[in-house]
Design a protein around this motif. Structure first.
Motif, mmCIF file in Angstrom:
data_model
loop_
_atom_site.group_PDB
_atom_site.id
_atom_site.type_symbol
_atom_site.label_atom_id
_atom_site.label_comp_id
_atom_site.label_asym_id
_atom_site.label_seq_id
_atom_site.Cartn_x
_atom_site.Cartn_y
_atom_site.Cartn_z
ATOM 1 N N LYS A 147 0.822 -1.206 0.000
ATOM 2 C CA LYS A 147 0.000 0.000 0.000
ATOM 3 C C LYS A 147 0.861 1.263 0.000
ATOM 4 C CE LYS A 147 -3.396 2.240 3.117
ATOM 5 N NZ LYS A 147 -2.534 2.994 4.062
ATOM 6 N N SER A 148 1.986 1.253 0.724
ATOM 7 C CA SER A 148 2.840 2.442 0.816
ATOM 8 C C SER A 148 3.386 2.846 -0.552
ATOM 9 C CB SER A 148 4.005 2.191 1.782
ATOM 10 O OG SER A 148 4.836 1.152 1.285
ATOM 11 N N GLU A 149 3.780 1.871 -1.361
ATOM 12 C CA GLU A 149 4.307 2.181 -2.687
ATOM 13 C C GLU A 149 3.224 2.789 -3.570
ATOM 14 O OE1 GLU A 149 6.107 -0.011 -6.679
ATOM 15 O OE2 GLU A 149 5.858 -1.169 -4.839
ATOM 16 N N PHE A 150 2.034 2.208 -3.532
ATOM 17 C CA PHE A 150 0.925 2.718 -4.333
ATOM 18 C C PHE A 150 0.588 4.147 -3.932
ATOM 19 C CE2 PHE A 150 -3.570 3.534 -5.008
ATOM 20 C CZ PHE A 150 -3.749 3.169 -6.333
ATOM 21 N N GLU A 151 0.480 4.392 -2.630
ATOM 22 C CA GLU A 151 0.122 5.731 -2.148
ATOM 23 C C GLU A 151 1.208 6.749 -2.499
ATOM 24 O OE1 GLU A 151 -2.729 5.716 1.647
ATOM 25 O OE2 GLU A 151 -0.782 4.806 2.046
ATOM 26 N N TYR A 152 2.460 6.341 -2.362
ATOM 27 C CA TYR A 152 3.569 7.245 -2.681
ATOM 28 C C TYR A 152 3.477 7.699 -4.133
ATOM 29 C CZ TYR A 152 8.291 8.398 -4.277
ATOM 30 O OH TYR A 152 9.367 8.993 -4.884
ATOM 31 N N LEU A 153 3.299 6.769 -5.066
ATOM 32 C CA LEU A 153 3.242 7.113 -6.483
ATOM 33 C C LEU A 153 1.958 7.869 -6.831
ATOM 34 C CD1 LEU A 153 4.725 3.839 -8.011
ATOM 35 C CD2 LEU A 153 5.818 6.080 -7.915
ATOM 36 N N TYR A 154 0.853 7.494 -6.191
ATOM 37 C CA TYR A 154 -0.408 8.193 -6.457
ATOM 38 C C TYR A 154 -0.315 9.654 -6.013
ATOM 39 C CZ TYR A 154 -5.272 9.640 -6.133
ATOM 40 O OH TYR A 154 -6.447 10.343 -6.259
ATOM 41 N N HIS B 274 23.829 4.163 -4.835
ATOM 42 C CA HIS B 274 24.878 4.815 -4.053
ATOM 43 C C HIS B 274 24.621 6.314 -3.934
ATOM 44 C CE1 HIS B 274 26.861 1.090 -3.866
ATOM 45 N NE2 HIS B 274 27.533 1.141 -5.009
ATOM 46 N N GLU B 275 24.223 6.948 -5.038
ATOM 47 C CA GLU B 275 23.963 8.388 -5.016
ATOM 48 C C GLU B 275 22.805 8.718 -4.075
ATOM 49 O OE1 GLU B 275 23.278 9.381 -9.063
ATOM 50 O OE2 GLU B 275 25.382 9.199 -9.657
ATOM 51 N N LEU B 276 21.770 7.888 -4.120
ATOM 52 C CA LEU B 276 20.598 8.116 -3.282
ATOM 53 C C LEU B 276 20.932 7.911 -1.807
ATOM 54 C CD1 LEU B 276 17.541 8.689 -3.270
ATOM 55 C CD2 LEU B 276 17.156 6.234 -3.535
ATOM 56 N N ALA B 277 21.810 6.958 -1.532
ATOM 57 C CA ALA B 277 22.141 6.637 -0.140
ATOM 58 C C ALA B 277 23.154 7.602 0.458
ATOM 59 C CB ALA B 277 22.683 5.207 -0.057
ATOM 60 N N ALA B 278 23.891 8.320 -0.394
ATOM 61 C CA ALA B 278 25.007 9.142 0.096
ATOM 62 C C ALA B 278 24.627 10.071 1.248
ATOM 63 C CB ALA B 278 25.614 9.936 -1.064
ATOM 64 N N PRO B 279 23.497 10.811 1.175
ATOM 65 C CA PRO B 279 23.166 11.691 2.306
ATOM 66 C C PRO B 279 22.908 10.932 3.612
ATOM 67 C CG PRO B 279 21.898 12.282 0.345
ATOM 68 C CD PRO B 279 22.536 10.965 0.063
ATOM 69 N N TYR B 280 22.392 9.713 3.488
ATOM 70 C CA TYR B 280 22.134 8.910 4.685
ATOM 71 C C TYR B 280 23.436 8.360 5.278
ATOM 72 C CZ TYR B 280 17.276 8.824 2.995
ATOM 73 O OH TYR B 280 16.020 9.164 2.558
ATOM 74 N N LEU B 281 24.438 8.142 4.423
ATOM 75 C CA LEU B 281 25.687 7.527 4.864
ATOM 76 C C LEU B 281 26.694 8.545 5.375
ATOM 77 C CD1 LEU B 281 26.115 5.009 1.909
ATOM 78 C CD2 LEU B 281 25.536 4.434 4.260
ATOM 79 N N ALA B 282 26.534 9.804 4.986
ATOM 80 C CA ALA B 282 27.512 10.821 5.366
ATOM 81 C C ALA B 282 27.410 11.148 6.856
ATOM 82 C CB ALA B 282 27.292 12.084 4.542
ATOM 83 N N ASP B 283 28.555 11.312 7.487
ATOM 84 C CA ASP B 283 28.614 11.771 8.875
ATOM 85 C C ASP B 283 28.892 13.271 8.837
ATOM 86 O OD1 ASP B 283 29.255 12.434 11.475
ATOM 87 O OD2 ASP B 283 30.273 10.548 11.887
ATOM 88 N N ASN C 40 11.155 3.978 -1.456
ATOM 89 C CA ASN C 40 10.220 4.362 -2.520
ATOM 90 C C ASN C 40 10.932 5.019 -3.703
ATOM 91 O OD1 ASN C 40 7.833 3.429 -1.333
ATOM 92 N ND2 ASN C 40 7.643 5.261 -0.075
ATOM 93 N N LEU C 41 11.913 5.870 -3.416
ATOM 94 C CA LEU C 41 12.657 6.517 -4.492
ATOM 95 C C LEU C 41 13.459 5.505 -5.299
ATOM 96 C CD1 LEU C 41 13.902 9.777 -2.737
ATOM 97 C CD2 LEU C 41 12.463 9.662 -4.778
ATOM 98 N N LEU C 42 14.077 4.553 -4.603
ATOM 99 C CA LEU C 42 14.863 3.536 -5.298
ATOM 100 C C LEU C 42 13.969 2.643 -6.133
ATOM 101 C CD1 LEU C 42 17.576 2.186 -5.823
ATOM 102 C CD2 LEU C 42 17.222 0.815 -3.759
ATOM 103 N N LYS C 43 12.826 2.237 -5.578
ATOM 104 C CA LYS C 43 11.896 1.374 -6.305
ATOM 105 C C LYS C 43 11.336 2.104 -7.528
ATOM 106 C CE LYS C 43 9.598 -2.599 -6.288
ATOM 107 N NZ LYS C 43 8.913 -2.537 -7.567
ATOM 108 N N GLU C 44 11.015 3.386 -7.349
ATOM 109 C CA GLU C 44 10.503 4.171 -8.469
ATOM 110 C C GLU C 44 11.538 4.260 -9.580
ATOM 111 O OE1 GLU C 44 8.713 8.652 -9.352
ATOM 112 O OE2 GLU C 44 9.812 8.247 -7.498
ATOM 113 N N TYR C 45 12.794 4.462 -9.219
ATOM 114 C CA TYR C 45 13.852 4.549 -10.225
ATOM 115 C C TYR C 45 14.019 3.227 -10.968
ATOM 116 C CZ TYR C 45 18.481 4.806 -12.319
ATOM 117 O OH TYR C 45 19.529 4.747 -13.213
ATOM 118 N N VAL C 46 14.090 2.130 -10.230
ATOM 119 C CA VAL C 46 14.299 0.818 -10.856
ATOM 120 C C VAL C 46 13.137 0.481 -11.784
ATOM 121 C CG1 VAL C 46 14.495 -1.657 -10.425
ATOM 122 C CG2 VAL C 46 15.760 -0.042 -8.993
#
Length: 647
Positions: free
Chosen positions: A35-42, A92-101, A466-472
């Motif tokens: 449901k979360s994926e559907f709602e995100y895209l909708y 990797h690009e999408l994850a970079a902000p989450y991985l940065a200290d 959701n962003l990664l799934k949308e891209y793929v």
């Protein structure tokens, strides 16, 4: 190793996306859609539209979207190496902000900014590395260490610099480079220069191209940067008589400038021996401490703004400076992006520092560790074998490749993947090979932990997932659409022609078109030759042959234009006024095979529109096929929850 680990840690991440709290809204070809994926895209779709789409209509569109993704997977698009590489890069690009200290990165920025508040006198002895034979570098480093020990035992630093330093700009000055500013020299060199107390001796340090021993120099507040112009009369490499003449010339120029300082730029153009800057009226790029020879630097900063200096001498010759501008040292807002860009370069030592800090942090988070017993055995063999074929033959064998390399989140990672990563390296020198091994272990270990963290993000962070799934899925949809619709229709030349003939009545124009070949030539004689030659050629070869035979004397283009679209065609075909062509070297223009037509004659006359319509035919046929091929079931209770939430 990285791709293997992604598969091991992340294979079930998408299918299990937040399954415990996320009900399934529909199933497409056996694959559940949460449901979360559907709602995100909708919701995203609704935000991008002026009038939000009806939910029931969106459900039908979403079904087709997922069917097309299923068809892309059936075509094997998701298994292509190019697709996987692009997906991994985006991950990797999408994850970079989450991985940065950010705290650690900001500390490095602050360090650079703090250094930038002062300038330091750099004094060093330099021995260059051997770029052609890296095996010789340990001995070079050892030689410099021996020089350092002599200095520590009482030898004079300046004398040792003059005798041994390979920095020709400073060895004659006892190793003195002058004052330098921060963030312009290699990190380890700067760190040492700015940290040493005056007179203190450093250990041997390494920069990308050399080894150094530094002596602590004076510190002073940073002066910022200056913008100056100069007039130079060269003395370097000149005879004593020529040097004396240069001094007379610079003195004469100075006397003229005292009378007319506004002529500085003109005199620089006419008289300066620095021809590069002379073309710019003597102007040099803005510079700070350490970027010019010390004699030039000191006068440039001391000269008052908009004033002209007295003549002074540098190793290059006699100068006169005019000071145009001055800039205070950069604030932290300006320093930060420059430092962060520097840190991204693998050659910058801070790149490794950031990576190692990230490795330690992620290792704690994932309860991960390297198997030190295995690493000790690897290092022991490298110490005797280097990285040669015998080493890899041993460690690629079943008895060794299956040994544990690391553990992440309780999963044991075999050594085989790492050995595969380094299998192309050959280095017989054990010392160099040991350094290569450790560098590759650090890089591979960091990569594994990053992959593990990205897999965790995919499982636990909805925005990232959701962003990664949308891209793929979006990439799969694009690639399969190219195959099944766009290229399939656009490249079907015979099919496009047949479609046009069968649907000619759909393609009409409100205004007539002029069709033929527009020719421009150098003169009437060339025009006559082209017209005669055209009589022997067919339409298919006309333009190509004229271009080949007449080359720069003519220009020819096939045209199909309505009145008002081209002034030259208007003049020839529609009785418009005579015009002057934009190509001045080809003033004569005329048309070959001119016809004024009211309806398209062939598919190429309306190819864009026909191609679009033909693609729509393929699209409709493909969607009908998808509906019969891939079963879809919708969970009405969950869909109702979405409807209620939208009210």
């Amino acid at each position: 190793m990285k791709k293997t680990l992604v598969a091991a840690l992340g294979a079930g991440a998408v299918a299990l996306a937040f399954a415990a709290k996320d009900p399934v809204i529909m199933t497409v070809n056996g694959v559940d859609v949460p449901k979360s994926e559907f709602e995100y895209l909708y919701n995203k779709n609704a935000q991008q539209q002026t009038t939000p789409q009806n939910l029931d209509e969106y459900v039908e569109m979403f079904k087709l979207y997922k069917m097309k993704v299923a068809d892309a997977k059936a075509e094997g698009i998701d298994t292509l190496s190019t697709f996987q590489k692009e997906t991994e890069q985006y991950r990797h690009e999408l994850a970079a902000p989450y991985l940065a200290d950010s705290v650690y990165l900001n500390s490095l920025v602050q360090e650079a900014y703090d250094r930038g508040r002062e300038e330091v006198e750099a004094i060093h002895i330099l021995l260059f590395k051997d770029r052609r034979n890296p095996d010789a570098n340990p001995a070079i480093k050892q030689r410099l260490d021996s020089i350092r020990k002599e200095i520590a035992a009482g030898a004079d630093f300046a004398e040792m610099a003059a005798k041994y330093s390979q920095d020709r700009a400073s060895n004659s000055k006892g190793g003195r480079m002058g004052f330098i500013q921060a963030n312009t020299f290699p990190y380890e060199f700067e760190k040492t220069a700015f940290t040493l107390k005056e007179g203190e001796l450093s250990d041997v340090i390494e920069s990308p191209v050399a080894y150094h021993v530094l002596k602590g120099g004076k510190h002073r507040p940073a002066r910022g940067k200056v913008l100056v112009g100069h007039i130079l009369k060269m003395t370097q490499g000149k005879t004593p008589e020529e040097q004396a003449r240069a001094k007379q010339q610079i003195d004469s120029i100075y006397q003229e400038l005292l009378k007319s300082p506004e002529n500085f730029g003109v005199m620089a153009i006419q008289l300066s021996d620095d021809r590069g800057s002379a073309r710019q009226q003597g102007m040099l790029p803005m510079f700070g401490a350490g970027e010019m020879v010390e004699e030039f630097d000191s006068v440039a900063f001391a000269t008052p703004l908009l004033s002209i200096s007295e003549p002074f001498q540098s190793p290059f010759g006699w100068h006169i400076i005019r000071k145009y501008d001055f800039r205070e040292p950069d604030g932290i807002a300006a320093v930060k992006p420059r430092v962060l860009n520097m840190i991204k370069r693998p050659t910058d030592p801070r790149f490794g520092m950031v990576r190692d800090q990230q490795t330690q942090r992620l290792a704690r988070s994932h309860k991960a560790r390297l198997n030190e017993k295995t690493l000790a055995a690897l290092r022991a063999d490298v110490a005797t074998m280097g990285l040669d074929s015998a080493f890899f033959a041993k460690w690629n064998s079943a008895a060794f490749a299956g040994q544990e390399f690391a553990t992440i989140d309780g999963k044991k990672i075999p050594l085989a993947g790492f050995i595969g990563e380094i299998s192309q390296i050959r280095q017989p020198n054990p010392a160099v090979a040991a350094e290569l091994l450790d560098n590759n272990i650090a890089a591979s270990w960091n990569g594994m932990l990053v992959d593990a963290e990205e897999a965790r993000l995919d499982r636990t962070v909805p925005d990232y997932h959701n962003l990664l799934k949308e891209y793929v899925d979006g990439s799969l949809l694009y690639e399969v659409s190219v195959r099944k619709v766009w290229d399939k229709a656009a490249k079907d030349t015979e099919g496009l022609a047949k479609y046009f003939e069968a649907n000619k009545g759909n393609y009409t124009w409100k205004e007539p078109r002029a069709k033929g070949f527009l020719v421009q030539t150098a003169n009437d004689s060339v025009a006559k030759l082209i017209q005669d030659r055209a009589m022997t050629l067919g339409r298919d070869t006309l333009a190509q042959t004229i271009r080949k035979e007449f080359r720069t004397n003519a220009a020819i283009d096939k045209v199909l234009v309505a009145k008002g679209s081209n002034p030259m065609v208007d003049n020839i075909a529609f009785g418009g006024p005579k015009v002057t062509p934009k190509m001045a070297d080809k003033p004569v223009y005329f048309m070959l095979d001119l016809r004024v037509i009211t309806t398209p004659e062939e598919v190429n006359d309306v190819k864009g529109q026909v191609t679009t319509d033909y693609q729509n035919e393929f699209q409709q046929a493909w969607e009908e096929e998808l509906r019969s091929k891939y079963p879809v079931t919708v969970n009405p209770k969950v869909l109702k929850q979405v409807k209620v939430a939208k009210k």
